[in-house]
Motif scaffolding. Structure first.
Motif, PDB file in Angstrom:
ATOM      1  N   ALA A 181       0.844  -1.198   0.000  1.00 20.05           N
ATOM      2  CA  ALA A 181       0.000   0.000   0.000  1.00 20.05           C
ATOM      3  C   ALA A 181       0.878   1.246   0.000  1.00 20.05           C
ATOM      4  O   ALA A 181       1.819   1.348   0.784  1.00 20.05           O
ATOM      5  CB  ALA A 181      -0.931  -0.006   1.200  1.00 20.05           C
ATOM      6  N   TYR A 192       4.101   0.371  -7.877  1.00 24.29           N
ATOM      7  CA  TYR A 192       4.061  -1.011  -8.351  1.00 24.29           C
ATOM      8  C   TYR A 192       4.244  -1.011  -9.859  1.00 24.29           C
ATOM      9  O   TYR A 192       3.628  -0.230 -10.580  1.00 24.29           O
ATOM     10  CB  TYR A 192       2.730  -1.674  -8.002  1.00 24.29           C
ATOM     11  CG  TYR A 192       2.710  -3.140  -8.335  1.00 24.29           C
ATOM     12  CD1 TYR A 192       3.273  -4.071  -7.482  1.00 24.29           C
ATOM     13  CD2 TYR A 192       2.158  -3.596  -9.523  1.00 24.29           C
ATOM     14  CE1 TYR A 192       3.279  -5.427  -7.784  1.00 24.29           C
ATOM     15  CE2 TYR A 192       2.149  -4.947  -9.836  1.00 24.29           C
ATOM     16  CZ  TYR A 192       2.714  -5.851  -8.959  1.00 24.29           C
ATOM     17  OH  TYR A 192       2.721  -7.184  -9.269  1.00 24.29           O
ATOM     18  N   PRO A 219      -7.075  -5.741 -10.338  1.00 23.92           N
ATOM     19  CA  PRO A 219      -5.873  -5.422  -9.578  1.00 23.92           C
ATOM     20  C   PRO A 219      -6.235  -4.527  -8.401  1.00 23.92           C
ATOM     21  O   PRO A 219      -7.360  -4.027  -8.322  1.00 23.92           O
ATOM     22  CB  PRO A 219      -4.996  -4.695 -10.597  1.00 23.92           C
ATOM     23  CG  PRO A 219      -5.943  -4.129 -11.591  1.00 23.92           C
ATOM     24  CD  PRO A 219      -7.120  -5.074 -11.620  1.00 23.92           C
ATOM     25  N   ALA A 220      -5.299  -4.325  -7.502  1.00 23.38           N
ATOM     26  CA  ALA A 220      -5.520  -3.395  -6.394  1.00 23.38           C
ATOM     27  C   ALA A 220      -5.959  -2.054  -6.966  1.00 23.38           C
ATOM     28  O   ALA A 220      -5.565  -1.678  -8.076  1.00 23.38           O
ATOM     29  CB  ALA A 220      -4.234  -3.238  -5.586  1.00 23.38           C
ATOM     30  N   SER A 221      -6.796  -1.329  -6.218  1.00 19.89           N
ATOM     31  CA  SER A 221      -7.232  -0.026  -6.720  1.00 19.89           C
ATOM     32  C   SER A 221      -6.017   0.846  -6.999  1.00 19.89           C
ATOM     33  O   SER A 221      -4.989   0.739  -6.334  1.00 19.89           O
ATOM     34  CB  SER A 221      -8.171   0.649  -5.719  1.00 19.89           C
ATOM     35  OG  SER A 221      -7.524   0.862  -4.491  1.00 19.89           O
ATOM     36  N   SER A 222      -6.109   1.654  -8.013  1.00 16.76           N
ATOM     37  CA  SER A 222      -5.045   2.551  -8.489  1.00 16.76           C
ATOM     38  C   SER A 222      -3.941   1.816  -9.243  1.00 16.76           C
ATOM     39  O   SER A 222      -2.896   2.386  -9.520  1.00 16.76           O
ATOM     40  CB  SER A 222      -4.438   3.376  -7.351  1.00 16.76           C
ATOM     41  OG  SER A 222      -5.445   4.145  -6.727  1.00 16.76           O
ATOM     42  N   VAL A 223      -4.131   0.537  -9.577  1.00 13.55           N
ATOM     43  CA  VAL A 223      -3.194  -0.199 -10.421  1.00 13.55           C
ATOM     44  C   VAL A 223      -3.951  -0.575 -11.701  1.00 13.55           C
ATOM     45  O   VAL A 223      -5.068  -1.067 -11.646  1.00 13.55           O
ATOM     46  CB  VAL A 223      -2.658  -1.464  -9.720  1.00 13.55           C
ATOM     47  CG1 VAL A 223      -1.781  -2.279 -10.654  1.00 13.55           C
ATOM     48  CG2 VAL A 223      -1.883  -1.089  -8.467  1.00 13.55           C
ATOM     49  N   THR A 230      -0.032   2.689  -7.895  1.00 13.08           N
ATOM     50  CA  THR A 230       0.264   2.752  -6.475  1.00 13.08           C
ATOM     51  C   THR A 230      -0.915   2.138  -5.732  1.00 13.08           C
ATOM     52  O   THR A 230      -1.979   2.759  -5.647  1.00 13.08           O
ATOM     53  CB  THR A 230       0.468   4.221  -6.021  1.00 13.08           C
ATOM     54  OG1 THR A 230       1.496   4.801  -6.823  1.00 13.08           O
ATOM     55  CG2 THR A 230       0.866   4.292  -4.563  1.00 13.08           C
ATOM     56  N   PRO A 231      -0.768   0.901  -5.243  1.00 12.60           N
ATOM     57  CA  PRO A 231      -1.885   0.282  -4.533  1.00 12.60           C
ATOM     58  C   PRO A 231      -2.358   1.167  -3.376  1.00 12.60           C
ATOM     59  O   PRO A 231      -1.542   1.673  -2.608  1.00 12.60           O
ATOM     60  CB  PRO A 231      -1.304  -1.028  -4.009  1.00 12.60           C
ATOM     61  CG  PRO A 231      -0.130  -1.309  -4.896  1.00 12.60           C
ATOM     62  CD  PRO A 231       0.405   0.033  -5.277  1.00 12.60           C
ATOM     63  N   SER A 247      -3.668  -2.475   1.399  1.00 16.78           N
ATOM     64  CA  SER A 247      -3.010  -3.773   1.479  1.00 16.78           C
ATOM     65  C   SER A 247      -4.016  -4.863   1.172  1.00 16.78           C
ATOM     66  O   SER A 247      -5.216  -4.667   1.290  1.00 16.78           O
ATOM     67  CB  SER A 247      -2.440  -3.996   2.877  1.00 16.78           C
ATOM     68  OG  SER A 247      -1.452  -3.038   3.153  1.00 16.78           O
ATOM     69  N   SER A 262      -4.882  -9.571  -4.464  1.00 17.45           N
ATOM     70  CA  SER A 262      -5.744  -9.516  -5.638  1.00 17.45           C
ATOM     71  C   SER A 262      -5.521 -10.782  -6.453  1.00 17.45           C
ATOM     72  O   SER A 262      -4.385 -11.217  -6.636  1.00 17.45           O
ATOM     73  CB  SER A 262      -5.406  -8.308  -6.509  1.00 17.45           C
ATOM     74  OG  SER A 262      -5.654  -7.114  -5.829  1.00 17.45           O
TER      75      SER A 262
END
Length: 83
Positions: free
Chosen positions: A16, A20, A42-46, A58-59, A62, A65
């Protein structure tokens, strides 16, 4: 021509707030390739770059995924990998 297949076996873990960047790669088939997320997110913002197969961002949080990523070549052949 070799059959199209994804060669990336595992994606690195992210954290987090950290930058990434990971690339999913493929061989064979008839380039150019088009990349997409077949299932999951994917993690939000990826995001997944459709042309390069690169996950960038940038995840925001935490966690884990689970993704299924698809590559399709210019002839319509496809392969899927789960991460």
């Amino acid at each position: 021509t070799l059959p199209l297949y994804i060669t990336t076996g595992k994606l690195p873990s992210g954290r987090a707030g950290g930058n990434y960047r990971a690339r999913v790669e493929a061989v064979g088939g008839m380039p150019p390739y088009a990349w997409s997320i077949d299932r999951g997110a994917p993690a939000s913002s990826v995001t997944l770059d459709r042309l390069s197969g690169e996950l960038i961002g940038t995840p925001a949080e935490s966690g884990t995924s689970t993704l299924r990523i698809r590559v399709t070549d210019s002839a319509g052949a496809a392969d899927i990998a789960e991460y």
